[in-house]
Design a protein around this motif. Structure first.
Motif, PDB file in Angstrom:
ATOM      1  N   UNK A  66      28.122 -56.509  79.363  1.00  0.00           N
ATOM      2  CA  UNK A  66      27.241 -57.665  79.543  1.00  0.00           C
ATOM      3  C   UNK A  66      25.855 -57.396  78.956  1.00  0.00           C
ATOM      4  N   UNK A  67      25.485 -56.110  78.933  1.00  0.00           N
ATOM      5  CA  UNK A  67      24.207 -55.741  78.336  1.00  0.00           C
ATOM      6  C   UNK A  67      24.260 -55.592  76.823  1.00  0.00           C
ATOM      7  N   UNK A  68      25.405 -55.931  76.231  1.00  0.00           N
ATOM      8  CA  UNK A  68      25.509 -55.889  74.780  1.00  0.00           C
ATOM      9  C   UNK A  68      26.034 -54.585  74.218  1.00  0.00           C
ATOM     10  N   UNK A  69      26.500 -53.682  75.082  1.00  0.00           N
ATOM     11  CA  UNK A  69      27.011 -52.393  74.619  1.00  0.00           C
ATOM     12  C   UNK A  69      28.539 -52.423  74.569  1.00  0.00           C
ATOM     13  N   UNK A  70      29.077 -51.844  73.529  1.00  0.00           N
ATOM     14  CA  UNK A  70      30.527 -51.796  73.375  1.00  0.00           C
ATOM     15  C   UNK A  70      31.065 -50.552  74.076  1.00  0.00           C
ATOM     16  N   UNK A  71      31.365 -50.711  75.337  1.00  0.00           N
ATOM     17  CA  UNK A  71      31.894 -49.622  76.157  1.00  0.00           C
ATOM     18  C   UNK A  71      33.205 -50.075  76.769  1.00  0.00           C
ATOM     19  N   UNK A  72      34.288 -49.466  76.356  1.00  0.00           N
ATOM     20  CA  UNK A  72      35.587 -49.826  76.898  1.00  0.00           C
ATOM     21  C   UNK A  72      35.827 -49.083  78.208  1.00  0.00           C
ATOM     22  N   UNK A  73      36.791 -49.582  78.955  1.00  0.00           N
ATOM     23  CA  UNK A  73      37.138 -48.931  80.224  1.00  0.00           C
ATOM     24  C   UNK A  73      37.636 -47.510  79.984  1.00  0.00           C
ATOM     25  N   UNK A  74      38.383 -47.299  78.910  1.00  0.00           N
ATOM     26  CA  UNK A  74      38.882 -45.957  78.599  1.00  0.00           C
ATOM     27  C   UNK A  74      37.739 -44.991  78.327  1.00  0.00           C
ATOM     28  N   UNK A  75      36.643 -45.465  77.762  1.00  0.00           N
ATOM     29  CA  UNK A  75      35.476 -44.613  77.519  1.00  0.00           C
ATOM     30  C   UNK A  75      34.649 -44.409  78.784  1.00  0.00           C
ATOM     31  N   UNK A  76      34.593 -45.452  79.622  1.00  0.00           N
ATOM     32  CA  UNK A  76      33.749 -45.372  80.818  1.00  0.00           C
ATOM     33  C   UNK A  76      34.389 -44.531  81.911  1.00  0.00           C
ATOM     34  N   UNK A  94      21.890 -38.538  93.212  1.00  0.00           N
ATOM     35  CA  UNK A  94      21.574 -39.190  91.946  1.00  0.00           C
ATOM     36  C   UNK A  94      21.862 -38.287  90.757  1.00  0.00           C
ATOM     37  N   UNK A  95      22.369 -37.080  91.021  1.00  0.00           N
ATOM     38  CA  UNK A  95      22.688 -36.190  89.905  1.00  0.00           C
ATOM     39  C   UNK A  95      23.748 -36.771  88.996  1.00  0.00           C
ATOM     40  N   UNK A  96      24.728 -37.465  89.600  1.00  0.00           N
ATOM     41  CA  UNK A  96      25.767 -38.094  88.805  1.00  0.00           C
ATOM     42  C   UNK A  96      25.235 -39.229  87.949  1.00  0.00           C
ATOM     43  N   UNK A  97      24.199 -39.924  88.427  1.00  0.00           N
ATOM     44  CA  UNK A  97      23.599 -40.994  87.631  1.00  0.00           C
ATOM     45  C   UNK A  97      22.952 -40.429  86.376  1.00  0.00           C
ATOM     46  N   UNK A  98      22.350 -39.261  86.496  1.00  0.00           N
ATOM     47  CA  UNK A  98      21.758 -38.613  85.330  1.00  0.00           C
ATOM     48  C   UNK A  98      22.846 -38.245  84.326  1.00  0.00           C
ATOM     49  N   UNK A  99      23.965 -37.708  84.838  1.00  0.00           N
ATOM     50  CA  UNK A  99      25.079 -37.350  83.962  1.00  0.00           C
ATOM     51  C   UNK A  99      25.630 -38.582  83.259  1.00  0.00           C
ATOM     52  N   UNK A 100      25.791 -39.669  84.007  1.00  0.00           N
ATOM     53  CA  UNK A 100      26.306 -40.900  83.399  1.00  0.00           C
ATOM     54  C   UNK A 100      25.344 -41.457  82.362  1.00  0.00           C
ATOM     55  N   UNK A 101      24.045 -41.400  82.665  1.00  0.00           N
ATOM     56  CA  UNK A 101      23.055 -41.918  81.727  1.00  0.00           C
ATOM     57  C   UNK A 101      23.064 -41.111  80.436  1.00  0.00           C
ATOM     58  N   UNK A 102      23.098 -39.793  80.561  1.00  0.00           N
ATOM     59  CA  UNK A 102      23.104 -38.941  79.360  1.00  0.00           C
ATOM     60  C   UNK A 102      24.389 -39.153  78.566  1.00  0.00           C
ATOM     61  N   UNK A 109      24.074 -44.358  71.679  1.00  0.00           N
ATOM     62  CA  UNK A 109      22.841 -44.037  70.951  1.00  0.00           C
ATOM     63  C   UNK A 109      21.635 -44.819  71.473  1.00  0.00           C
ATOM     64  N   UNK A 110      21.590 -45.012  72.774  1.00  0.00           N
ATOM     65  CA  UNK A 110      20.448 -45.699  73.374  1.00  0.00           C
ATOM     66  C   UNK A 110      20.332 -45.266  74.822  1.00  0.00           C
ATOM     67  N   UNK A 111      19.346 -44.421  75.114  1.00  0.00           N
ATOM     68  CA  UNK A 111      19.168 -43.952  76.482  1.00  0.00           C
ATOM     69  C   UNK A 111      18.648 -45.044  77.400  1.00  0.00           C
TER      70      UNK A 111
END
Length: 198
Positions: A66-76, A94-102, A109-111
């Motif tokens: 919805x935010x315009x990023x091409x992220x498939x379920x298999x990648x997520x 929140x350590x996992x949130x950092x891992x997911x963000x990175x 290619x967009x943090x």
């Protein structure tokens, strides 16, 4: 095995060792409690947990899309489960949130977009928890909360507490989506940037 896999194994073993020895959790006692449980109960709990986490991973992928990023379920899916591993094993939630963000930031290619997707995933999860908690508190209206402030003990029904949290959540999100709020932030950032040290 690759260096990354070995590093993950070492980190996981170190965290488990910290849990067992620093917090005086006896492995024998833990295994004894596990073996005392019926097999169907363990299987059911694991199945429900995996199903819930899989649905959460799907929700996160849809939020990113919805935010315009091409992220498939298999990648997520692997990124989400990696984040959940660190949420469980690290002392902070929140350590996992950092891992997911990175991880997502490297993939798209967009943090900033990755951080926005993780934040909105958490935001939607908070809305679901508050809604469920409020409904349960209203259904079981006899449920109460007990707290002590400055030596005085207070006993109150639970549903006003959840209504207060819901009101705060709505107000915070209303401010978050308000253009005037962002204009105020921009003006403050500009004023701070304009100040030069003497």
């Amino acid at each position: 095995p690759s260096l990354r896999s070995m590093l993950r194994f070492v980190v996981g073993a170190a965290l488990l060792g910290y849990l067992f020895y620093e917090h005086e959790v006896r492995l024998v006692a833990v295994l004894g409690h596990v073996w005392a449980l019926p097999f169907w109960a363990i299987l059911g709990a694991v199945t429900l947990d995996l199903a819930g986490q899989t649905l959460s991973a799907y929700r996160w992928s849809e939020v990113a899309r919805l935010g315009g990023q091409e992220l498939t379920f298999r990648q997520a899916w692997p990124l989400y489960f990696s984040g959940m591993f660190f949420n469980i094993c690290l002392p902070t939630s929140i350590g996992g949130d950092v891992v997911r963000t990175v991880g997502l930031g490297r993939r798209i290619q967009s943090r900033s977009s990755a951080l926005a997707a993780v934040f909105m995933d958490r935001n939607i999860g908070m809305a679901a928890l508050l809604t469920l908690g409020t409904l349960c508190a209203l259904v079981w209206s006899s449920a109460s909360i007990e707290a002590t402030f400055f030596g005085v003990q207070y006993l109150s029904p639970l549903w006003p507490f959840f209504l207060f949290l819901c009101a705060g959540y709505v107000a915070a999100n209303g401010m978050l989506w308000s253009p005037s709020f962002f204009r105020l932030l921009e003006r403050n950032a500009e004023s701070i940037g304009a100040v030069t040290p003497i």
